[in-house]
Design an enzyme around this catalytic site. Structure first.
Site, PDB file in Angstrom:
ATOM      1  N   HIS A  20       0.833  -1.189  -0.011  1.00  0.00           N
ATOM      2  CA  HIS A  20       0.121  -0.148   0.128  1.00  0.00           C
ATOM      3  C   HIS A  20       0.817   1.263   0.077  1.00  0.00           C
ATOM      4  O   HIS A  20       1.191   1.593   1.074  1.00  0.00           O
ATOM      5  CB  HIS A  20      -0.856  -0.039   1.326  1.00  0.00           C
ATOM      6  CG  HIS A  20      -1.866  -1.124   1.287  1.00  0.00           C
ATOM      7  ND1 HIS A  20      -1.268  -2.411   1.661  1.00  0.00           N
ATOM      8  CD2 HIS A  20      -3.186  -1.452   1.048  1.00  0.00           C
ATOM      9  CE1 HIS A  20      -2.189  -3.333   1.834  1.00  0.00           C
ATOM     10  NE2 HIS A  20      -3.254  -2.731   1.326  1.00  0.00           N
ATOM     11  N   ASP A 147      -9.333   6.741   7.483  1.00  0.00           N
ATOM     12  CA  ASP A 147     -10.762   6.541   7.249  1.00  0.00           C
ATOM     13  C   ASP A 147     -11.387   5.358   7.880  1.00  0.00           C
ATOM     14  O   ASP A 147     -12.385   5.276   8.489  1.00  0.00           O
ATOM     15  CB  ASP A 147     -11.307   6.856   5.871  1.00  0.00           C
ATOM     16  CG  ASP A 147     -10.839   8.086   5.404  1.00  0.00           C
ATOM     17  OD1 ASP A 147     -11.364   9.377   6.009  1.00  0.00           O
ATOM     18  OD2 ASP A 147     -10.194   8.366   4.296  1.00  0.00           O
ATOM     19  N   GLY A 148     -10.717   4.393   7.299  1.00  0.00           N
ATOM     20  CA  GLY A 148     -11.044   2.878   7.778  1.00  0.00           C
ATOM     21  C   GLY A 148     -11.251   2.674   9.534  1.00  0.00           C
ATOM     22  O   GLY A 148     -12.192   2.097   9.930  1.00  0.00           O
ATOM     23  N   SER A 373     -22.176  -9.111  38.070  1.00  0.00           N
ATOM     24  CA  SER A 373     -22.216 -10.351  37.700  1.00  0.00           C
ATOM     25  C   SER A 373     -20.789 -10.984  37.426  1.00  0.00           C
ATOM     26  O   SER A 373     -20.848 -12.354  37.543  1.00  0.00           O
ATOM     27  CB  SER A 373     -22.920 -10.305  36.460  1.00  0.00           C
ATOM     28  OG  SER A 373     -24.158  -9.650  36.423  1.00  0.00           O
ATOM     29  N   GLU A 400     -17.547  -3.820  24.890  1.00  0.00           N
ATOM     30  CA  GLU A 400     -16.923  -5.103  25.111  1.00  0.00           C
ATOM     31  C   GLU A 400     -15.455  -5.094  24.104  1.00  0.00           C
ATOM     32  O   GLU A 400     -14.347  -5.473  24.477  1.00  0.00           O
ATOM     33  CB  GLU A 400     -17.574  -6.388  24.672  1.00  0.00           C
ATOM     34  CG  GLU A 400     -18.645  -6.680  25.799  1.00  0.00           C
ATOM     35  CD  GLU A 400     -20.138  -6.000  25.313  1.00  0.00           C
ATOM     36  OE1 GLU A 400     -20.165  -5.408  24.465  1.00  0.00           O
ATOM     37  OE2 GLU A 400     -20.920  -6.028  26.293  1.00  0.00           O
ATOM     38  N   PHE A 426     -20.700 -12.835  24.984  1.00  0.00           N
ATOM     39  CA  PHE A 426     -20.308 -11.724  24.467  1.00  0.00           C
ATOM     40  C   PHE A 426     -18.708 -11.779  23.999  1.00  0.00           C
ATOM     41  O   PHE A 426     -18.320 -10.627  23.705  1.00  0.00           O
ATOM     42  CB  PHE A 426     -20.808 -10.447  25.062  1.00  0.00           C
ATOM     43  CG  PHE A 426     -22.411 -10.481  25.531  1.00  0.00           C
ATOM     44  CD1 PHE A 426     -23.157 -10.811  24.537  1.00  0.00           C
ATOM     45  CD2 PHE A 426     -22.724 -10.184  26.772  1.00  0.00           C
ATOM     46  CE1 PHE A 426     -24.522 -10.703  24.583  1.00  0.00           C
ATOM     47  CE2 PHE A 426     -24.264 -10.223  26.987  1.00  0.00           C
ATOM     48  CZ  PHE A 426     -24.931 -10.468  25.955  1.00  0.00           C
ATOM     49  N   ARG A 509     -22.524 -19.217  36.467  1.00  0.00           N
ATOM     50  CA  ARG A 509     -23.190 -18.223  37.413  1.00  0.00           C
ATOM     51  C   ARG A 509     -23.707 -18.996  38.172  1.00  0.00           C
ATOM     52  O   ARG A 509     -24.122 -18.298  39.582  1.00  0.00           O
ATOM     53  CB  ARG A 509     -24.328 -17.551  36.451  1.00  0.00           C
ATOM     54  CG  ARG A 509     -25.339 -16.952  37.358  1.00  0.00           C
ATOM     55  CD  ARG A 509     -26.601 -16.638  36.443  1.00  0.00           C
ATOM     56  NE  ARG A 509     -27.355 -15.836  37.131  1.00  0.00           N
ATOM     57  CZ  ARG A 509     -28.609 -16.351  37.588  1.00  0.00           C
ATOM     58  NH1 ARG A 509     -29.274 -17.491  37.521  1.00  0.00           N
ATOM     59  NH2 ARG A 509     -29.225 -15.656  38.343  1.00  0.00           N
TER      60      ARG A 509
HETATM   61  C1  LIG Z   1     -11.163  -4.903  10.060  1.00  0.00           C
HETATM   62  C2  LIG Z   1     -10.663  -4.433   8.530  1.00  0.00           C
HETATM   63  N1  LIG Z   1     -11.576  -4.457   7.609  1.00  0.00           N
HETATM   64  C3  LIG Z   1     -11.277  -4.609   6.299  1.00  0.00           C
HETATM   65  C4  LIG Z   1      -9.835  -4.104   5.915  1.00  0.00           C
HETATM   66  C5  LIG Z   1      -9.178  -4.054   4.659  1.00  0.00           C
HETATM   67  N2  LIG Z   1      -8.955  -2.887   4.462  1.00  0.00           N
HETATM   68  C6  LIG Z   1      -7.723  -2.520   4.230  1.00  0.00           C
HETATM   69  S1  LIG Z   1      -7.533  -0.665   4.121  1.00  0.00           S
HETATM   70  C7  LIG Z   1      -9.243  -0.574   4.012  1.00  0.00           C
HETATM   71  C8  LIG Z   1      -9.639   0.948   3.710  1.00  0.00           C
HETATM   72  C9  LIG Z   1      -8.993   1.795   3.343  1.00  0.00           C
HETATM   73  O1  LIG Z   1      -9.172   3.030   3.473  1.00  0.00           O
HETATM   74  P1  LIG Z   1      -8.600   4.053   4.438  1.00  0.00           P
HETATM   75  O2  LIG Z   1      -8.587   3.404   5.631  1.00  0.00           O
HETATM   76  O3  LIG Z   1      -9.164   5.320   4.056  1.00  0.00           O
HETATM   77  O4  LIG Z   1      -7.037   3.740   3.930  1.00  0.00           O
HETATM   78  P2  LIG Z   1      -6.394   4.580   2.768  1.00  0.00           P
HETATM   79  O5  LIG Z   1      -7.020   4.199   1.542  1.00  0.00           O
HETATM   80  O6  LIG Z   1      -6.672   6.205   3.069  1.00  0.00           O
HETATM   81  O7  LIG Z   1      -4.869   4.253   2.921  1.00  0.00           O
HETATM   82  C10 LIG Z   1      -9.759  -1.830   4.063  1.00  0.00           C
HETATM   83  C11 LIG Z   1     -11.167  -2.090   4.068  1.00  0.00           C
HETATM   84  C12 LIG Z   1      -9.123  -4.118   6.985  1.00  0.00           C
HETATM   85  N3  LIG Z   1      -7.762  -4.125   7.134  1.00  0.00           N
HETATM   86  N4  LIG Z   1      -9.508  -4.438   8.358  1.00  0.00           N
END
Ligand SMILES: Cc1ncc(C[n+]2csc(CCOP(=O)(O)OP(=O)(O)O)c2C)c(N)n1
Length: 650
Positions: A20, A147-148, A373, A400, A426, A509
């Site tokens: 990346h 963002d993710g 609990s 959690e 959970f 429990r």
């Molecule tokens: C929990 C999870 N779901 C999905 C992914 C796959 N994944 C990697 S990066 C990404 C999103 C990329 O967008 P962003 O976070 O904005 O990163 P950018 O493109 O700006 O590098 C996803 C869905 C992951 N790494 N973790």
């Protein structure tokens, strides 16, 4: 200096033919400002306890971190490692893995997790500062999130908790680039993160993420804030790439030779792949030497502590337990036996904790709003509050996942041992973080009560059936299901002694009888499984059980004995430890007679212990809403059914 990061990221991803490049190129400016002007670290002593923590929550941008570690002089992160990005056995794994090199504070990649860990790290810093003083513990936690990360649910829980606790030394640099994998984030994301974080009690602002002066000013403001800070850095993904910058195409694929040549030209970077000009390299190395003097000054302060306090601080850093644990466990077990207590294992766990929290001062407890609990709060424990971090009990709220992610952060921060509770069912809500604890070897302890249909009236939504199997399937997680108060104490001791991986206690429990009555104490659970009651005569059948069903097996043994059938009962509190026991021991425990296993959960996984001629008594589907005593007969988990299964095998 930022361009050095960009070039190395482009080159390594190109060489690996995967990775990346976009995020490292977009956040290179913010990272360069952070590392050159603010972050307190010393590559010569990556584990210096009072270093600032840097968490790359957007783990897919791993090359950003690897480039920074290489440029600032972490010995393990060589140029050769960068060239072997994502290859078998390299330190430069696809996503950062804790343990691969100093400076990788936690394993990231599953989005949101690093963010959640950072809240635990920032909390650990406050807890330890309250205990050892600001002279010894005074560092910040910086996070790079994408963002993710902010879309993931766990970031909501974690940010809310951080705001509530007022963790003002937590500073998040958010790569606000409006691009994710599917394309522009507007496809799926129209939150206003600034409003959202302000709502949690954070300071939040948006800046130009490519302007070094502006970035530095924002970090300075964040450092002075009385609350955690989110700095949304407006950036262009793959900054510098002529056609792919600003697009999802730059997120997760090599840019290609033509695009890289174009980027080099735009950035004014004329060096061949993997070459950093001497002057820039020298400046980066200089950055890496700044922390040494700070560390020495810190060491001098540490040395000025009393010998006892210094020894305690260092012992905890080494993840060694204090003296006195074994004696404490022996004493507790003695008391359980003397009183012949008949209590739920969750209650026994609470009693154990009353003592352990005194003997092991680094224990930090908590629960996701189930304290009464889970019996997780020991008598002497005080709540951790915003502004007063001298307590050792964390009210995680109904979070959690956030709790489990924060506990990972506390564990990898060092100096503290986190445990936290919820209902076993959970554990699903915490599972992604449990998995990372198991994967990176974090010594977290989960106290998961209400471990079967035995919980009764709350019904099938709350009654775990597949959870034990699912948790046992996870490599590296030790799942304990103690059968009585003595086993509960033993399992606690084992969980504490395991400082390089997580342990989960599945507790009842409902009340269970005391089954371990022998006068001399030996931690028999340490074997994972053991013969609780040998057959009186040549063994004809072996009954295997865990937790509350151990007494069911014992009653079945009585029924069979009356019929002249010699059955042994084996208690199996921890499959993982039993697997690690010597083969001869395992063979002796399991014997060669046919086996019947009883556990109020699904059969999945039991085949390995049942052998070719075995039977299983347990659950075949979800539970039901009724008193626990009514459910065991309803689902056929009774001594009579176990005896019947045994007879059928003879
Ligand atoms: C929990 C999870 N779901 C999905 C992914 C796959 N994944 C990697 S990066 C990404 C999103 C990329 O967008 P962003 O976070 O904005 O990163 P950018 O493109 O700006 O590098 C996803 C869905 C992951 N790494 N973790």
């Amino acid at each position: 200096m930022a361009n050095a990061i960009r070039a190395l990221a482009m080159d390594a991803v190109e060489q690996a033919k995967s990775g990346h490049p976009g995020m490292p190129m977009g956040m290179a400016d913010a990272a360069a400002v952070l590392f050159t002007q603010f972050l307190r670290f010393d590559p010569k002593a990556p584990d210096w306890p009072d270093r600032d923590r840097f968490v790359l929550s957007a783990g897919h941008g791993s090359m950003l971190l690897y480039a920074l570690l290489y440029l600032t002089g972490y010995a393990a992160m060589t140029l050769d490692e960068l060239k072997r990005f994502r290859q078998l056995g390299s330190r430069t794994a696809g996503h950062p893995e804790r343990g691969h090199a100093g400076g990788i504070e936690t394993t990231t990649g599953p989005l949101g997790q690093g963010f959640g860990n950072s809240v635990g790290m920032a909390l650990a810093e406050r807890l330890l500062a309250a205990e050892f003083g600001d002279e010894i513990v005074d560092h910040r936690t910086y996070v790079l999130a994408s963002d993710g990360d902010l879309m993931e649910g766990v970031s909501h829980e974690a940010a809310s908790l951080a705001g509530h606790l007022g963790l003002n030394k937590l500073i998040v640099l958010y790569d606000d680039n409006s691009v994710s994998i599917d394309g522009p984030t507007e496809l799926a994301f129209s939150d206003d993160p600034l409003l959202r974080f302000r709502g949690y009690g954070w300071a939040a602002e948006r800046i130009d993420g490519h302007d070094h002066t502006v970035i530095a000013e924002a970090i300075r403001r964040a450092q002075k804030s009385d609350r955690p800070s989110l700095i949304a850095c407006r950036t262009t993904i793959a900054f510098g790439a002529p056609t792919k910058a600003g697009t999802a195409a730059a997120h997760g694929a090599p840019l290609g030779a033509v695009e890289i040549a174009g980027a080099r030209e735009r950035l004014g970077w004329s060096e061949p792949p993997f070459v950093v000009p001497e002057d820039i390299r020298a400046e980066w190395q200089e950055t890496g030497t700044r922390g040494e003097a700070l560390r020495h000054a810190w060491e001098a302060r540490l040395n000025s502590l009393s010998a006892k306090r210094r020894a305690d601080f260092l012992r905890r850093q080494r993840r060694e337990l204090p003296a006195g644990l074994d004696e404490a466990i022996i004493k507790i077990c003695g008391e359980f036996r003397e009183k012949n207590v008949k209590v739920a294992t969750r209650q026994a766990s609470g009693t154990v904790l009353d003592t352990l929290t005194r003997v092991v001062p680094e224990l930090v407890g908590g629960s996701a709003d189930l304290t009464p609990s889970n019996n997780t709060k020991a008598k002497d424990q005080k709540d951790v509050c915003r502004g007063d971090y001298s307590g050792r009990y964390i009210r995680y709220g109904v979070r959690e996942h956030g709790m489990a992610a924060a506990m990972n952060g506390i564990a990898v921060h060092g100096g503290l041992i986190p445990y936290g509770g919820t209902f076993l069912t959970f554990s699903d809500y915490a599972r992604p973080s449990i998995r990372l604890a198991a994967f990176m070897g974090a010594g977290v302890i989960y106290v998961m009560t209400h471990d079967s249909i035995g919980l009764g009236e709350d019904g099938p939504t709350h009654q775990p059936v597949e959870h034990l199997a699912a948790l046992r399937a996870m490599p590296g997680l030790y799942v304990y299901r103690p059968a009585d108060p003595v086993e509960t104490a033993e399992c606690w001791a084992l969980a504490l002694q395991r400082r390089d991986g997580p342990s989960l206690l599945a507790l009842t429990r409902q009340s269970v009888p005391l089954l371990r009555r022998e006068p001399d104490f030996e931690n028999r659970s340490a074997h994972g499984a053991y013969v609780l009651a040998e057959a009186e005569g040549a063994r004809q059948i072996t009954l295997l059980a865990t937790g509350s069903e151990l007494s069911v097996a014992m009653a079945a043994r009585e029924i069979l004995a009356r019929e002249g059938i010699h059955a042994a009962v084996v208690s199996m509190p921890c499959w993982e430890l039993f697997e690690k026991s010597p083969r001869e021991y395992r063979d002796a425990v399991l014997g060669s007679a046919p086996r019947v296993a009883v556990e109020a959960a699904v059969e999945f996984g039991w085949a390995r212990w049942l052998g070719p001629r075995g039977a299983f008594i347990g659950m075949r589907g979800f539970g039901a809403s009724a008193p626990g005593e009514a459910l065991f007969p309803h689902f056929g988990i009774t001594p009579e059914k176990v005896a019947e299964a045994a007879r059928s095998l003879l």
